[in-house]
Design a protein around this motif. Sequence first.
Motif, PDB file in Angstrom:
ATOM      1  N   UNK A 241       0.842  -1.195   0.000  1.00  0.00           N
ATOM      2  CA  UNK A 241       0.000   0.000   0.000  1.00  0.00           C
ATOM      3  C   UNK A 241       0.876   1.245   0.000  1.00  0.00           C
ATOM      4  N   UNK A 242       0.301   2.305  -0.536  1.00  0.00           N
ATOM      5  CA  UNK A 242       0.896   3.643  -0.490  1.00  0.00           C
ATOM      6  C   UNK A 242       0.087   4.437   0.524  1.00  0.00           C
ATOM      7  N   UNK A 243       0.739   4.917   1.574  1.00  0.00           N
ATOM      8  CA  UNK A 243       0.053   5.637   2.650  1.00  0.00           C
ATOM      9  C   UNK A 243      -0.023   7.114   2.302  1.00  0.00           C
ATOM     10  N   UNK A 244      -1.248   7.647   2.265  1.00  0.00           N
ATOM     11  CA  UNK A 244      -1.486   9.049   1.922  1.00  0.00           C
ATOM     12  C   UNK A 244      -2.194   9.729   3.089  1.00  0.00           C
ATOM     13  N   UNK A 245      -1.629  10.813   3.611  1.00  0.00           N
ATOM     14  CA  UNK A 245      -2.274  11.500   4.724  1.00  0.00           C
ATOM     15  C   UNK A 245      -1.945  12.985   4.726  1.00  0.00           C
ATOM     16  N   UNK A 288       2.673   3.741 -10.532  1.00  0.00           N
ATOM     17  CA  UNK A 288       3.458   3.168 -11.622  1.00  0.00           C
ATOM     18  C   UNK A 288       4.759   2.560 -11.102  1.00  0.00           C
ATOM     19  N   UNK A 289       5.318   3.177 -10.060  1.00  0.00           N
ATOM     20  CA  UNK A 289       6.575   2.693  -9.481  1.00  0.00           C
ATOM     21  C   UNK A 289       6.381   1.414  -8.667  1.00  0.00           C
ATOM     22  N   UNK A 290       5.147   1.249  -8.138  1.00  0.00           N
ATOM     23  CA  UNK A 290       4.863   0.088  -7.285  1.00  0.00           C
ATOM     24  C   UNK A 290       3.643  -0.662  -7.839  1.00  0.00           C
ATOM     25  N   UNK A 291       3.824  -1.457  -8.902  1.00  0.00           N
ATOM     26  CA  UNK A 291       2.710  -2.207  -9.490  1.00  0.00           C
ATOM     27  C   UNK A 291       2.077  -3.137  -8.444  1.00  0.00           C
ATOM     28  N   UNK A 292       0.765  -3.178  -8.433  1.00  0.00           N
ATOM     29  CA  UNK A 292       0.042  -4.022  -7.490  1.00  0.00           C
ATOM     30  C   UNK A 292      -0.294  -3.327  -6.179  1.00  0.00           C
ATOM     31  N   UNK A 293       0.250  -2.125  -5.960  1.00  0.00           N
ATOM     32  CA  UNK A 293      -0.043  -1.391  -4.724  1.00  0.00           C
ATOM     33  C   UNK A 293      -1.346  -0.605  -4.869  1.00  0.00           C
ATOM     34  N   UNK A 294      -1.963  -0.324  -3.742  1.00  0.00           N
ATOM     35  CA  UNK A 294      -3.136   0.547  -3.704  1.00  0.00           C
ATOM     36  C   UNK A 294      -2.836   1.708  -2.755  1.00  0.00           C
ATOM     37  N   UNK A 295      -3.625   2.771  -2.875  1.00  0.00           N
ATOM     38  CA  UNK A 295      -3.474   3.946  -2.011  1.00  0.00           C
ATOM     39  C   UNK A 295      -4.461   3.835  -0.865  1.00  0.00           C
ATOM     40  N   UNK A 296      -3.990   4.006   0.361  1.00  0.00           N
ATOM     41  CA  UNK A 296      -4.876   4.040   1.522  1.00  0.00           C
ATOM     42  C   UNK A 296      -4.694   5.392   2.202  1.00  0.00           C
ATOM     43  N   UNK A 297      -5.805   6.098   2.397  1.00  0.00           N
ATOM     44  CA  UNK A 297      -5.760   7.424   3.005  1.00  0.00           C
ATOM     45  C   UNK A 297      -6.701   7.478   4.196  1.00  0.00           C
TER      46      UNK A 297
END
Length: 347
Positions: A241-245, A288-297
């Motif tokens: 996951x990509x953490x967005x806050x 694009x840099x982390x294929x298969x990842x999702x963003x969680x905010x």
Amino acid sequence: MLKFLLAPAAVLYKAGVTFRHRLFDWGILKSEKFDIPVICIGNITVGGTGKTPMAEMVIAYMAQMHNVALLSRGYGRRTKGYREVRCDSHYRDVGDEPLQIKLKFPDTVVAVCEKRSEGIRRIRAEHPEVDLIVMDDGFQHRYVEPKINIVMIDATRPVQHDRMLPLGTLRDLPEELHRAHYFVVTKCPERMAPIDRRILRKVLIQVAYQRVYFTRFESFMPQPLFAGEAPAEPLVQGRPVIALSGIGNPKPFLQTLRERYSVVAEMTLDDHHVYKVRDMNALKALLAEHPGAVIVTTEKDAVKMTNRDKIPEAIRRNLYYLPINISFIEDSATDFLQKLEEDVRGN
């Protein structure tokens, strides 16, 4: 060296805050009482202490017995004066937290006004059915004298060890805590030692009627912001996951994600951040840099990204938010809310 440079500013800030309180104590500045119960949910520090989840909990319970309205300053909005929040309002016009509350409680009156006394008068005039007002973030305001003050305390930043701004995170004087009726200590460790609770009680309680509750944030399964475009299956543990806050204190949010998922990137922004095209481009680059990842905010950030037309498709398909609420450790939430209702109805 930094502390040495900031110390004079902290002394000046404390002097200014102290003088302002004395003006209210001496009656030079006036606190206004209203013929309607007002529950104020505030704190004495900057950064996230859980005021919004607490406001949501109070509204959900009190709405069973009362016609409730929520009044907020609407921090970060580009408008001025009194404004009523609608479900289709833009967060830049009403603030992100008031819009989040309105979307959760569409039948509740939610209004923003930097002058809280004026806001209460407008609510009373335009919504005579309202018989209880929850005021978000007004403990240090003092132009309104609430019937009940709930003060949120961050367990990770004990007030007895904190300093005034800009040296620390205190925006108000700890000695003003005598005006609180309830203390809700948030972000407590799951196994908080009894001695730590006793110490905090001793620090906080200055008047016999004050009550202290210990809580932590409880989070749930991340939910897709655009349900029609996201995959049907839930996020499995360990998923990248990509953490967005863009919140006051992102540490608990990030810690929760690290415990459940593989956090491959973090995008941490200022509190009340206004999302722009460059932010969307940065998120697309991370996907694009982390294929298969999702963003969680966070829920607070999610309300700023509900405009489908302004969110690229690649982000919409992979954008989730993390729902949270407040979980009580010792006493139950029901005990807290029932006592609160007794105080609302009391003389």
